[in-house]
Design a protein around this motif. Structure first.
Motif, mmCIF file in Angstrom:
data_model
loop_
_atom_site.group_PDB
_atom_site.id
_atom_site.type_symbol
_atom_site.label_atom_id
_atom_site.label_comp_id
_atom_site.label_asym_id
_atom_site.label_seq_id
_atom_site.Cartn_x
_atom_site.Cartn_y
_atom_site.Cartn_z
ATOM 1 N N ARG A 14 0.859 -1.181 0.000
ATOM 2 C CA ARG A 14 0.000 0.000 0.000
ATOM 3 C C ARG A 14 0.895 1.231 0.000
ATOM 4 O O ARG A 14 1.843 1.305 0.802
ATOM 5 N N SER A 67 3.627 0.452 2.932
ATOM 6 C CA SER A 67 3.592 -0.676 3.863
ATOM 7 C C SER A 67 2.978 -1.904 3.207
ATOM 8 O O SER A 67 2.305 -1.801 2.189
ATOM 9 N N ASP A 68 3.246 -3.042 3.828
ATOM 10 C CA ASP A 68 2.532 -4.241 3.411
ATOM 11 C C ASP A 68 1.070 -4.046 3.760
ATOM 12 O O ASP A 68 0.731 -3.387 4.736
ATOM 13 N N ASP A 69 0.220 -4.619 2.951
ATOM 14 C CA ASP A 69 -1.200 -4.548 3.263
ATOM 15 C C ASP A 69 -1.761 -5.955 3.163
ATOM 16 O O ASP A 69 -1.992 -6.483 2.078
ATOM 17 N N ALA A 70 -1.947 -6.553 4.318
ATOM 18 C CA ALA A 70 -2.305 -7.975 4.352
ATOM 19 C C ALA A 70 -3.806 -8.178 4.498
ATOM 20 O O ALA A 70 -4.269 -9.270 4.751
ATOM 21 N N GLY A 71 -4.579 -7.121 4.338
ATOM 22 C CA GLY A 71 -5.990 -7.208 4.686
ATOM 23 C C GLY A 71 -6.927 -7.605 3.573
ATOM 24 O O GLY A 71 -8.146 -7.523 3.739
ATOM 25 N N THR B 526 -8.385 -3.071 8.981
ATOM 26 C CA THR B 526 -8.659 -4.426 8.494
ATOM 27 C C THR B 526 -7.413 -5.108 7.933
ATOM 28 O O THR B 526 -7.475 -6.244 7.493
ATOM 29 N N SER B 527 -6.284 -4.403 7.912
ATOM 30 C CA SER B 527 -5.040 -5.033 7.430
ATOM 31 C C SER B 527 -4.263 -5.683 8.555
ATOM 32 O O SER B 527 -3.486 -6.593 8.333
ATOM 33 N N HIS B 586 -3.080 -12.044 7.846
ATOM 34 C CA HIS B 586 -2.960 -13.438 7.398
ATOM 35 C C HIS B 586 -1.943 -14.235 8.206
ATOM 36 O O HIS B 586 -1.809 -15.438 8.012
#
Lengths: 138, 745, 402
Positions: A14, A67-71, B526-527, B586
């Motif tokens: 993101r 950033s990583d966006d794991a959502g 939500t991330s 996750h």
């Protein structure tokens, strides 16, 4: 819907930065940059690209949030599947051009629908709503 | 012609076609032909589809309504006959029973989802496929539009035209929601019904209905057509028409015998649908837009057949001073049945015009136009979307009782509230706090943004440190609370409560844009999942999973925990040392399982909301929304320490300054008393009167007494009060570890 | 003839005058009840009620007719309980049949936090003398056999509060009962007379401007619904009010068979059966502010869905009509009654979704306020200046809003 749609986790990066800085970025090959707002890009891997391995994203904005966006969870759909979902669960007209990112409520859940150049499409929802989404679309 | 009716043969079937099947009316089988509606099949069999009344066969009146497939009030003239369809007549007097058993057929199924609903984007919709509709459609096509014609006779009943314009259509295949650019209403004209004595007899048809019957090869027996309002319609003992009395040129009554009566009294614009909408993109064409002359004022008989209102009734209420069309309507309940004034309106207007001397406008038309069931209306709707933490299944595996809270499914308890409590107080416990609002803010103006957003100081928070903050609205009332963590000079992480997260992003973004400050915002609610590791052994557990030196109280940092990248925030809501591990959604299950496994030797147990609510109460921590009202200021909840009135500006400052000099009359206090704890919500008494209520209560296992928060709304604030008939002492929280040693340990 | 045709009431209309002691703007329940109590309790009959349309044409004729007192703060419980008591005797007092029917209200809870709220409601109601008790699912099933305790598998019923004295009445008839009573004693009710402005003498309100001429008055009361913020602005009075549409619908009529009123915070909706047998169903007000009275399908769809979870038998009933009223909602979700900063101008507003049940007590108190020039104790907590003095009366949870 005759079939059960199975969403899967989608790795993403993101980037939040000034619109002008964002405009100037050339996104790495093998990625799809979903411009979800002027100052906001959701970057995902196309095909086999592992987006988490791409660390050399530079934006000309020292305050950019990268950033990583794991959502996210997603599913690739055929154009027939998109049409079928649109008929039952989308209250707004899909944009005609391709490729294009469409955003809005799908089955009353905030969604991103990337309509690819070849008729295939990626439907993304927040993972926290994915069970609900699967239930609604099936 | 078989005579299975209750009367005499009324019709003659000329067609030699073979029947397409049978329907059942009042348990009697009746043959029908291809294309027949239920009403036409009944007429073909010499019956009236209901218990009487003039039939229009065009969906305008309510005289053919029956119970079809256990759904009452169905217009049988709009319902196609199909084999086995069960029809029951409704009582002539009174109403059909409320059906207690859910219906069986597909269209009105108990599971709304099985009704097929489609959303169709359309250009031009034409409602009505008659002459005016066809002409309008042709014109629109010529103008380059894509036209969709919706005709009730083709099974497309338009229920309503709503903002958009959105056209809601009921079809035998399901519901269709058309999202159109433009709507043309071309519903044509309806036949006037007779308004005279005897008009609820069987065997009366409007001219339009007679034409429809002729098209379906039904010839009415011994039919007579009248073109002016009959004086009276005469019926036999079975309720079937046997004659009609009309006035001759000299005004004398003349009785003519007939077995069927066709009334051809002229038309009225079918304008119910068009009058229900004020959508600008709707145009009305043809007869629907025309002003037809009103019929002469009725002098006898029932004028509103749905509500059985007579001319005498109208006169009765008129003479009682109900001197407006709307008042007459409401006092007589005129036009409030199935047809919604659709066919009776001209008579009411004509009546009022006669009595008042001027012609009134029709009464307001309100949606809907063609009745649909509640099941059909709900079709295609979705339930509330309750979000699930990534740990949802883990909680279920551990036997959690889940509850919806703040828009999420959350563990209420794991079946052992006391065990969960002691795990936190004496060992280590995990709490799923994934539902917290989480946000990254970054930019050159970020400190200014946060100073304005929060009533506390922000600039002096050191990098790597965090601070508890309140969030106020412009009225100075509590909106939310949370933590702010400084990551660098120009970057912070903010947290919000689970309930507050839903509006937090909009709130922050709106203010940043209002102020025109330079600050990026990323909502990560939500991330990121989050697990709270809490208890005296929480630090030990973190060490066992690889955090060599856990952060100190109110410190935070990014570090890998058990292989999962985490943002660790040290704080405390439970009263014990607590580490919130924020991590990618996750990876949450993996992290949770590792922590549970490594913690087993330490006596780990997860805790649910129920235990958490008790533990935080021992510490006197307020839960926004539970202990606070929507007009709670920081002063009222005893949290003035979290507000720096000396700051030049923050949202709510002006309001707080205004009320600062005013006497405080309402305040949240802590109370203790002997166990058992009173019910939450219990009234608080002082001197025999109610002075407030308990907002939270808990039987503290550790303290061996009841601890409470509660509101007192009376000055001067008392020292002791009565709750549940017992004496309680006002006592400033925290009730447990007042010095906060355990949280800092 | 159907049994519901009005046969008892008589409305006696008068020719308008150019001056009255009291002019009440708004011929709905609150305006007419105030006139009624001015005449009956205080002998003040030189009163005009000025109505833009016909009497009861606003929210008085657009609500879900529920009368209850199960509120969440003592001041409200006391006020609404008094209103319920007045309703009980209204038929005897006025000689009218308002179809008043005590049926009890069951407020369902599906979550632990909702159970907590309902328990709290019962505690405070009981302490204030209002009968509200917790009932378990088996008891709920007895009170309302139609209910699906699993909430169609999605909203299981954990329990409910049962507000035993809740009732319904026919909204129009309440309006007419007060109109008749007031008019018989000489109050003038002027229909089709839109008020276009206020007559002012400095900051004092001295009458109203209408399309057909000015009417001077000793006191002007606003009982306006929907447009109240704009109306009060004529007197230079700013109100902490936002106006939202509120929608409802009814089905066709069915034989009597649904006893109680069912309500629910999570699936915010109300269901009851009218005297005519129609199922009357409403929900919370629309989120967006608007002065519009257009109905929406979104409302119909979502409200139909909510009630179907709990009462699956409803799915089979045909919807006859939907409509929209306008709710004036104050910032603390409590009504606003009493004096304003403008002398000669008093107000009753902020009736949100709870105005119908308050008609008798609101009218009685406003009449006393006008007659005595003093705020009656029962409505003191609801005065407009509570916002300036930081004495707001937040009661969102129990107003049936969220």
């Amino acid at each position: 819907m005759p079939e059960q749609l199975r969403f899967a986790h989608v790795d993403a990066r993101r980037i939040v930065a000034k619109p002008a800085a964002m405009d100037a970025v050339t996104w790495p090959t093998g990625t799809i940059a979903l411009r979800i707002a002027d100052d906001d890009v959701l970057l995902i891997g196309a095909g086999t690209t592992d987006i988490t391995a791409i660390t050399d994203i530079t934006v000309a904005d020292e305050h950019a949030i990268i950033s990583d966006d794991a959502g996210w969870s997603g599913i690739w759909l055929t154009s027939a599947q998109v049409e079928s979902i649109a008929l039952r669960h989308i209250h707004w007209p899909l944009p005609p051009q391709r490729p294009v990112l469409a955003q809005g409520l799908i089955a009353a859940i905030p969604s991103k629908l990337w309509l690819g150049p070849d008729g295939d499409a990626l439907l993304l929802v927040a993972t926290v709503s994915v069970d609900e989404m699967q239930e609604r679309l099936s | 012609m078989t005579d299975i009716s209750d009367g005499q043969p009324q019709v003659e079937v000329r067609s030699s076609a073979t029947p397409a099947g049978r329907i059942v009316i009042d348990n009697q089988p009746i043959e029908f032909f291809a294309g027949d509606t239920v009403a036409i099949a009944a007429i073909r069999a010499g019956q009236h589809p209901a218990t009487g009344g003039t039939l229009c066969l065009a969906g305008d009146c309510g005289n053919c309504c029956a119970i079809v497939d256990s759904t009452p009030w169905v217009r049988t003239c709009q319902t196609k006959a199909k084999p086995g369809l069960a029809v029951l007549r409704q009582p002539a007097v009174g109403a059909p029973a409320l059906n207690l058993t859910p219906p069986k057929s597909a269209v009105s199924s108990p599971i709304a989802a099985v009704i097929d609903v489609r959303h169709i984007n359309a250009d031009v919709i034409v409602v009505g496929g008659g002459a005016s509709g066809t002409a309008a459609a042709t014109q629109a096509s010529a103008d380059g539009h894509t036209v969709t014609i919706l005709d009730a006779n083709e099974g497309n009943e338009v229920v309503g035209i709503y903002a958009g314009p959105t056209v809601i259509v009921r079809t035998p295949e399901g519901m269709r929601h058309f999202h159109a650019h433009e709507v043309i209403v071309a519903t044509g004209a309806a036949d006037l019904q007779p308004a005279c004595e005897g008009n609820l007899s069987k065997g009366i048809y409007t001219a339009g209905a007679a034409a429809t019957l002729a098209e379906t090869h039904i010839e009415l027996d011994n039919a007579l057509t009248v073109t002016s309002q009959p004086v009276r319609i005469v019926a036999d003992d079975n309720g079937w028409v046997s004659g009609v009395v009309t006035a001759d040129a000299d005004g004398n009554d003349v009785l003519s015998d007939c077995n069927s009566l066709i009334v051809d009294l002229g038309h009225m614009g079918r304008d119910l649908l068009s009058r229900m909408t004020d959508e600008r993109a709707v145009t009305i064409v043809g007869p629907a837009a025309e002003h037809y002359p009103l019929p002469p004022c009725p002098t006898s008989g029932i004028v509103c057949s749905c509500s059985k209102v007579t001319v005498e009734d109208l006169d009765g209420v008129w003479l009682r001073g109900f001197n407006e069309l709307e008042l007459v309507k409401r006092a007589a309940l005129f036009g409030t049945g199935t047809c919604q004034g659709g066919v009776c309106m001209p008579y009411l207007r004509s009546f009022v015009a006669d009595r008042a001397g001027s012609v009134p406008e029709p009464f307001t038309a309100r949606p809907i136009s063609r009745q649909l069931t509640i099941g059909e209306a709900s079709a295609g709707a979705y339930a509330d979307n309750f979000r699930m933490s990534p740990l949802h299944d883990e909680h279920l595996k551990l036997g959690a009782q889940m509850d919806r809270f703040g828009g999420w499914w959350r563990p209420w308890n794991y079946g052992d509230v006391l065990g969960e409590y002691w795990a936190v107080r004496e060992a280590v416990s995990l709490g799923d706090v994934s539902t917290l609002g989480k946000m990254v803010v970054s930019g050159p103006d970020v400190v200014e943004v946060l100073e304005r957003l929060y009533p506390n100081n922000v600039h002096d928070i050191k990098v790597g440190r965090s601070r508890y903050v309140l969030l106020l609205n412009e009225r100075g009332h509590l909106l939310d609370d949370g933590m702010i963590c400084r990551e660098s000079e120009t970057r912070f992480v903010l947290t919000f409560t689970s309930g507050g997260a839903s509006f937090a992003e909009m709130w922050v973004r709106d203010w940043v844009e209002t102020w025109g400050l330079d600050c990026h915002i990323l909502d990560r609610t939500t991330s990121l999942a989050a697990i709270n590791v809490t208890g005296p052994l929480a630090g030990e557990l973190l060490r066992r999973v690889g955090v060599a030196e856990p952060p100190k109280f109110l410190q935070h940092r990014h570090e890998t925990v058990a292989g999962v990248p985490c943002h660790i925030m040290r704080l405390s809501f439970t009263g014990e040392a607590s580490f919130e591990l924020h991590h990618p959604v996750h990876r949450s299950v993996e992290l949770w399982q590792t922590l549970m496994a490594e913690g087993r030797a330490l006596g780990i147990k997860p805790h649910g909301l129920q235990a958490l609510f008790g533990m935080r109460l021992e510490k006197g921590h307020v839960i926004v929304g539970m202990d606070t009202e929507l007009d709670s200021s920081p002063r009222r909840i005893g949290m003035e320490w979290a507000v720096k009135m000396g700051k030049p500006y923050f949202v709510g400052l002006e309001a707080l300054k205004r009320v600062e000099p005013l006497p405080d009359h309402r305040r949240l206090f802590g109370f203790t008393m002997a166990s058992p704890a009173p019910v939450e919500g219990a009234p608080i008494y002082h001197d025999g009167t109610i002075v407030g209520h308990v907002s939270s209560s808990f039987d503290s296992p550790l303290l061996g007494k009841a601890v409470m928060l509660g509101w007192i709304k009376r000055e001067p604030f008392p020292d002791t009060v009565t709750i549940d008939g017992r004496t309680a002492t006002v006592s400033a929280p925290p009730f447990y570890d007042a010095e906060g040693r355990r949280a800092r340990a | 003839m159907n049994e519901f045709v009005e046969t008892l009431l008589d409305l006696h209309w008068h020719e308008p005058k150019s001056s009255y002691d009291v002019v009440i703007v708004g011929g709905g329940g609150h305006g007419l009840a105030t006139a009624y109590y001015l005449a009956t309790r205080h002998g003040i009959t030189n009163v005009a009620v000025v109505e833009a349309n016909y009497i009861g044409s606003g929210n008085s004729g657009r609500n879900t007719t529920i009368i209850r007192a199960n509120y969440g703060i003592p001041e409200s419980i006391r006020f609404y309980q008094h209103s319920m008591d007045l309703y009980k005797t209204l038929e005897d007092d006025t000689g009218c049949w308002i179809m008043h029917n005590t049926k009890g209200l069951i407020w369902l809870a599906h979550t632990e936090s909702a159970m907590r709220s309902e328990r709290a409601r019962c505690q405070l109601n009981t302490a204030m003398g209002t009968e509200t008790i917790m009932v378990d699912p088996a008891e709920i099933k007895q009170l309302c056999p139609q209910i699906d305790l699993t909430g169609s598998g999605r909203y299981p019923v954990l329990g409910a509060s049962h507000h035993v004295g809740a009732s319904t009445a026919r909204h129009d008839r309440v309006v007419w009962a007060y109109a008749q009573g007031a008019m018989r004693l000489g109050v003038h009710v002027l229909q089709n007379t839109p008020v276009t402005g206020l007559l002012m003498d400095g900051d004092r309100v001295t009458g109203v401007k209408t399309a057909t001429g000015n009417i001077s008055a000793g006191v002007v009361m606003s009982a306006v619904g929907g447009d109240v913020t704009q109306f009060a602005a004529h007197a230079g009075v700013r109100l902490p009010i936002r106006t939202h549409p509120l929608q409802a619908f009814v089905t066709n009529g069915y034989a009597q068979g649904f006893g109680p009123i069912i309500s629910d915070t999570e699936l915010l909706s109300y269901v009851s059966q009218t005297a005519r047998g129609q199922m009357l169903i409403g929900a919370e007000y629309d989120r967006q502010q608007s002065f519009s009275r257009q109905s929406s399908f979104d409302f119909l769809q979502s409200c139909a869905t909510k009630v179907s979870y709990l009462l699956p038998f409803l799915k089979n009933l045909r919807i006859m009509r939907q409509w929209t009223g306008r709710c004036d909602v104050s910032s603390d979700f409590s009504p606003v009654m009493g004096f304003t900063p403008a002398p000669g101008f008093v107000i009753t507003t902020g009736w949100g979704t709870w105005g119908f049940k308050a008609i008798p007590a609101g009218g009685e108190a406003m009449a006393e306020l006008i007659a005595t020039d003093t705020t009656p104790e029962i409505i003191e907590p609801f005065s407009l200046n509570r916002f300036a003095t930081d004495h707001s009366m937040a009661d969102q949870g129990s107003t049936g809003t969220r």
